[in-house]
Design a protein around this motif. Structure first.
Motif, PDB file in Angstrom:
ATOM      1  N   GLU A  97      -2.049  14.016  35.876  1.00 53.62           N
ATOM      2  CA  GLU A  97      -1.948  12.768  36.618  1.00 53.62           C
ATOM      3  C   GLU A  97      -0.491  12.338  36.616  1.00 53.62           C
ATOM      4  O   GLU A  97       0.100  12.150  35.551  1.00 53.62           O
ATOM      5  CB  GLU A  97      -2.827  11.695  35.985  1.00 53.62           C
ATOM      6  CG  GLU A  97      -2.791  10.356  36.685  1.00 53.62           C
ATOM      7  CD  GLU A  97      -3.527  10.363  38.005  1.00 53.62           C
ATOM      8  OE1 GLU A  97      -3.115   9.628  38.931  1.00 53.62           O
ATOM      9  OE2 GLU A  97      -4.526  11.104  38.125  1.00 53.62           O
TER      10      GLU A  97
ATOM     11  N   SER B  80       1.638   8.276  43.500  1.00 52.69           N
ATOM     12  CA  SER B  80       0.915   9.042  42.497  1.00 52.69           C
ATOM     13  C   SER B  80       0.245  10.260  43.112  1.00 52.69           C
ATOM     14  O   SER B  80      -0.109  10.266  44.293  1.00 52.69           O
ATOM     15  CB  SER B  80      -0.161   8.182  41.825  1.00 52.69           C
ATOM     16  OG  SER B  80       0.396   7.066  41.159  1.00 52.69           O
TER      17      SER B  80
ATOM     18  N   SER C 181      -4.802  19.497  39.882  1.00 49.29           N
ATOM     19  CA  SER C 181      -5.909  20.128  39.187  1.00 49.29           C
ATOM     20  C   SER C 181      -5.613  21.603  38.968  1.00 49.29           C
ATOM     21  O   SER C 181      -4.931  22.231  39.775  1.00 49.29           O
ATOM     22  CB  SER C 181      -7.211  19.986  39.983  1.00 49.29           C
ATOM     23  OG  SER C 181      -7.583  18.631  40.122  1.00 49.29           O
TER      24      SER C 181
ATOM     25  N   TYR D  88      -5.892  18.877  34.247  1.00 48.27           N
ATOM     26  CA  TYR D  88      -5.343  17.952  35.226  1.00 48.27           C
ATOM     27  C   TYR D  88      -3.964  17.475  34.793  1.00 48.27           C
ATOM     28  O   TYR D  88      -3.637  17.454  33.604  1.00 48.27           O
ATOM     29  CB  TYR D  88      -6.248  16.728  35.390  1.00 48.27           C
ATOM     30  CG  TYR D  88      -7.681  17.051  35.699  1.00 48.27           C
ATOM     31  CD1 TYR D  88      -8.099  17.252  37.010  1.00 48.27           C
ATOM     32  CD2 TYR D  88      -8.625  17.157  34.681  1.00 48.27           C
ATOM     33  CE1 TYR D  88      -9.418  17.554  37.299  1.00 48.27           C
ATOM     34  CE2 TYR D  88      -9.943  17.461  34.961  1.00 48.27           C
ATOM     35  CZ  TYR D  88     -10.338  17.651  36.266  1.00 48.27           C
ATOM     36  OH  TYR D  88     -11.647  17.951  36.549  1.00 48.27           O
TER      37      TYR D  88
ATOM     38  N   GLY E 140      -3.942  19.949  44.694  1.00 45.10           N
ATOM     39  CA  GLY E 140      -3.630  18.537  44.615  1.00 45.10           C
ATOM     40  C   GLY E 140      -2.202  18.169  44.956  1.00 45.10           C
ATOM     41  O   GLY E 140      -1.866  16.983  44.982  1.00 45.10           O
TER      42      GLY E 140
ATOM     43  N   ASN F 229       2.191   9.558  37.908  1.00 46.22           N
ATOM     44  CA  ASN F 229       2.401   8.205  38.417  1.00 46.22           C
ATOM     45  C   ASN F 229       3.890   7.889  38.478  1.00 46.22           C
ATOM     46  O   ASN F 229       4.710   8.552  37.840  1.00 46.22           O
ATOM     47  CB  ASN F 229       1.688   7.186  37.527  1.00 46.22           C
ATOM     48  CG  ASN F 229       0.198   7.393  37.461  1.00 46.22           C
ATOM     49  OD1 ASN F 229      -0.463   7.548  38.486  1.00 46.22           O
ATOM     50  ND2 ASN F 229      -0.358   7.392  36.250  1.00 46.22           N
TER      51      ASN F 229
ATOM     52  N   THR G 268       0.224  12.156  32.740  1.00 45.53           N
ATOM     53  CA  THR G 268      -0.825  12.322  31.746  1.00 45.53           C
ATOM     54  C   THR G 268      -1.538  13.646  31.970  1.00 45.53           C
ATOM     55  O   THR G 268      -2.044  13.897  33.064  1.00 45.53           O
ATOM     56  CB  THR G 268      -1.850  11.181  31.798  1.00 45.53           C
ATOM     57  OG1 THR G 268      -1.197   9.924  31.592  1.00 45.53           O
ATOM     58  CG2 THR G 268      -2.910  11.366  30.716  1.00 45.53           C
TER      59      THR G 268
ATOM     60  N   ARG H 110      -2.547  13.602  41.645  1.00 48.12           N
ATOM     61  CA  ARG H 110      -3.291  14.228  40.563  1.00 48.12           C
ATOM     62  C   ARG H 110      -3.445  15.709  40.868  1.00 48.12           C
ATOM     63  O   ARG H 110      -4.099  16.083  41.840  1.00 48.12           O
ATOM     64  CB  ARG H 110      -4.668  13.592  40.385  1.00 48.12           C
ATOM     65  CG  ARG H 110      -5.368  14.030  39.090  1.00 48.12           C
ATOM     66  CD  ARG H 110      -6.820  13.589  39.049  1.00 48.12           C
ATOM     67  NE  ARG H 110      -7.369  13.666  37.700  1.00 48.12           N
ATOM     68  CZ  ARG H 110      -8.664  13.623  37.417  1.00 48.12           C
ATOM     69  NH1 ARG H 110      -9.556  13.478  38.379  1.00 48.12           N
ATOM     70  NH2 ARG H 110      -9.068  13.692  36.153  1.00 48.12           N
TER      71      ARG H 110
END
Length: 128
Positions: A82, A17, A21, A80, A8, A84, A69, A19
């Motif tokens: 995340e 952003s 993995s 994961y 990712g 941003n 997150t 994400r």
């Protein structure tokens, strides 16, 4: 045997952003604490985030709190991150890490030597 494979990563403009993995291979995924750490050239390795096993407790380093997150899907054996509102200072190789549920996240995020397993890393570049 435990193996971790990140994916990712990529290049993104500031404010964008991504994400990440982390795919877990092995047994008893839900008994492992999962973390994300990053390494940037010329900087010390930094713990970014951590998530506990079944209760889902999380921890974030101050510099990413409110922007990143961490989560996990125990059924999919995947974690994961995340990300941003990315900033240039977030540029680094991000590693997924794992250790059996012995340590608390706060300790793990401050001491990278406590992690037993490391993924190969995925590069994140934030620039204009």
């Amino acid at each position: 045997q435990v193996q971790l494979v990140e994916s990712g990563g990529g290049s993104v403009q500031p404010g964008g952003s991504l994400r990440l993995s982390c795919a877990f291979s092995g047994t008893s995924f839900d008994y492992y604490v999962i973390g994300w750490l990053r390494q940037a050239p010329g900087k010390k390795r930094e713990g970014v985030s951590c998530i506990s096993t079944r209760d889902g407790n999380t921890y974030y380093v101050d510099s990413v709190k409110g922007r990143f997150t961490i989560s996990r899907d125990n059924a999919k054996k995947t974690a994961y991150l995340e990300m941003n509102s990315l900033k240039p200072e977030d540029t680094a190789v991000y590693h997924c890490t794992a250790v059996a549920d012995v340590w608390e996240c706060e300790s793990l995020i401050k001491n990278s030597g406590l992690w037993d397993y490391w993924g190969q890393g995925t590069q994140v570049i934030v620039s204009s």
